[in-house]
Scaffold this active site. Sequence first.
Site, PDB file in Angstrom:
ATOM      1  N   GLU A 211     -10.517  -2.490 -32.046  1.00 35.57           N
ATOM      2  CA  GLU A 211      -9.862  -3.391 -31.091  1.00 35.57           C
ATOM      3  C   GLU A 211      -8.505  -3.893 -31.574  1.00 35.57           C
ATOM      4  O   GLU A 211      -8.367  -4.322 -32.717  1.00 35.57           O
ATOM      5  CB  GLU A 211     -10.782  -4.582 -30.823  1.00 35.57           C
ATOM      6  CG  GLU A 211     -10.262  -5.512 -29.739  1.00 35.57           C
ATOM      7  CD  GLU A 211     -11.353  -6.389 -29.169  1.00 35.57           C
ATOM      8  OE1 GLU A 211     -11.933  -6.005 -28.136  1.00 35.57           O
ATOM      9  OE2 GLU A 211     -11.645  -7.443 -29.775  1.00 35.57           O
TER      10      GLU A 211
ATOM     11  N   LYS B  22      -6.384  -6.778 -31.227  1.00 32.90           N
ATOM     12  CA  LYS B  22      -6.613  -8.174 -30.833  1.00 32.90           C
ATOM     13  C   LYS B  22      -5.732  -9.065 -31.699  1.00 32.90           C
ATOM     14  O   LYS B  22      -5.963  -9.214 -32.889  1.00 32.90           O
ATOM     15  CB  LYS B  22      -8.100  -8.506 -31.064  1.00 32.90           C
ATOM     16  CG  LYS B  22      -8.499  -9.934 -30.812  1.00 32.90           C
ATOM     17  CD  LYS B  22      -9.985 -10.073 -31.119  1.00 32.90           C
ATOM     18  CE  LYS B  22     -10.497 -11.462 -30.884  1.00 32.90           C
ATOM     19  NZ  LYS B  22     -11.947 -11.571 -31.179  1.00 32.90           N
TER      20      LYS B  22
ATOM     21  N   LYS C 208      -9.667  -4.793 -21.962  1.00 31.33           N
ATOM     22  CA  LYS C 208     -10.473  -5.953 -22.371  1.00 31.33           C
ATOM     23  C   LYS C 208      -9.844  -7.222 -21.788  1.00 31.33           C
ATOM     24  O   LYS C 208      -8.788  -7.662 -22.218  1.00 31.33           O
ATOM     25  CB  LYS C 208     -10.514  -6.019 -23.902  1.00 31.33           C
ATOM     26  CG  LYS C 208     -11.356  -7.170 -24.475  1.00 31.33           C
ATOM     27  CD  LYS C 208     -12.788  -6.747 -24.666  1.00 31.33           C
ATOM     28  CE  LYS C 208     -13.610  -7.833 -25.346  1.00 31.33           C
ATOM     29  NZ  LYS C 208     -13.407  -7.906 -26.790  1.00 31.33           N
TER      30      LYS C 208
ATOM     31  N   GLU D  83     -20.963  -6.219 -20.149  1.00 33.01           N
ATOM     32  CA  GLU D  83     -21.311  -7.050 -21.304  1.00 33.01           C
ATOM     33  C   GLU D  83     -22.358  -8.102 -20.932  1.00 33.01           C
ATOM     34  O   GLU D  83     -22.192  -8.854 -19.978  1.00 33.01           O
ATOM     35  CB  GLU D  83     -20.049  -7.743 -21.806  1.00 33.01           C
ATOM     36  CG  GLU D  83     -20.288  -8.746 -22.924  1.00 33.01           C
ATOM     37  CD  GLU D  83     -18.988  -9.384 -23.371  1.00 33.01           C
ATOM     38  OE1 GLU D  83     -18.095  -8.626 -23.810  1.00 33.01           O
ATOM     39  OE2 GLU D  83     -18.862 -10.615 -23.264  1.00 33.01           O
TER      40      GLU D  83
ATOM     41  N   ASN E 119     -23.072  -8.641 -26.339  1.00 37.21           N
ATOM     42  CA  ASN E 119     -22.113  -9.473 -27.072  1.00 37.21           C
ATOM     43  C   ASN E 119     -22.880 -10.388 -28.023  1.00 37.21           C
ATOM     44  O   ASN E 119     -23.757 -11.132 -27.594  1.00 37.21           O
ATOM     45  CB  ASN E 119     -21.267 -10.300 -26.091  1.00 37.21           C
ATOM     46  CG  ASN E 119     -20.040 -10.890 -26.762  1.00 37.21           C
ATOM     47  OD1 ASN E 119     -19.868 -10.797 -27.981  1.00 37.21           O
ATOM     48  ND2 ASN E 119     -19.175 -11.493 -25.989  1.00 37.21           N
TER      49      ASN E 119
ATOM     50  N   GLU F   2     -21.123  -5.709 -29.696  1.00 33.43           N
ATOM     51  CA  GLU F   2     -19.780  -6.307 -29.714  1.00 33.43           C
ATOM     52  C   GLU F   2     -19.757  -7.597 -30.532  1.00 33.43           C
ATOM     53  O   GLU F   2     -20.635  -8.436 -30.392  1.00 33.43           O
ATOM     54  CB  GLU F   2     -19.341  -6.662 -28.288  1.00 33.43           C
ATOM     55  CG  GLU F   2     -19.430  -5.544 -27.269  1.00 33.43           C
ATOM     56  CD  GLU F   2     -19.225  -6.086 -25.869  1.00 33.43           C
ATOM     57  OE1 GLU F   2     -18.365  -6.956 -25.683  1.00 33.43           O
ATOM     58  OE2 GLU F   2     -19.942  -5.661 -24.955  1.00 33.43           O
ATOM     59  N   SER F   3     -18.735  -7.736 -31.345  1.00 28.72           N
ATOM     60  CA  SER F   3     -18.417  -8.980 -32.077  1.00 28.72           C
ATOM     61  C   SER F   3     -19.253  -9.206 -33.332  1.00 28.72           C
ATOM     62  O   SER F   3     -20.448  -8.922 -33.366  1.00 28.72           O
ATOM     63  CB  SER F   3     -18.563 -10.224 -31.188  1.00 28.72           C
ATOM     64  OG  SER F   3     -17.771 -10.125 -30.046  1.00 28.72           O
TER      65      SER F   3
END
Length: 267
Positions: free
Chosen positions: A58, A60, A121, A170, A190, A220-221
Amino acid sequence: MPKDILEEIVAHKRLEVERFKQQLGEQEIHRRVEAMLDSPVASMAQALRNSDTGIIAEFKRRSPSKGWIKESGRAEEIPLAYQQNGAAALSILTDEHYFGGRDEFISTARQAGVSIPVLYKNFVIDEYQLFQARLCGASAVLLIAADLTRRECSALLRTAHELGLEVLLEMHSEPELEYAELQPDLCGINNRNLGSFVTDVQNSYRLAELLPPEAVKVSESGISKPQTVRELRQAGFRGFLIGETFMKTPDPGQALREFINEIQMGA
């Protein structure tokens, strides 16, 4: 910082989308996107199925909880470096107010030579944003169960598919898993609560077995160790969305290369 950050972001997003519509009318953006529909985009679901690491790296630059992560990060450099260093796909933040992103970051990355799938995103709440995603060169869009009713999500998913875009849907909690019945191209779990921004990777393990077996699952994350990716793969995940772990280093592309080497060494 307010208790429910997601609520604040969505309220701001509604105003922002209206502003975008004034800058580029709906009729005009539809016309521009229709001219692109004969050119298919690369499948993110297929890329993850075929990859032995499944990393969605990503781009970001900032976050509401951490502030600036890499204010100097350039869209013509880092996404291409991710591709060159083994990413299966990319995620590019396009929300400006909270994440320091822009739609142009995707078109810039494409012009720099990025050819692998790119996830748009953002906090998509309006069909107009799907046209924005297709126009700037995305392959897939993120839809978030927490900020959409099931009916809204179903309508957006249908429109995304009409535009040739895949959908990463998500979910964060057990009640949201019913959205998986809408059959998105990718099912994301997530690990971060978007209301409080608390992150717990255990969330992926907990919810994975409740998703349809055939779903292309994405965690994710909060993933910062190669070992976690190996364990999540064993739990049935095929995609791993990782941003801050790479972006906070001096050379995100090199950090990704080292991360992938470690995954492969321990396999």
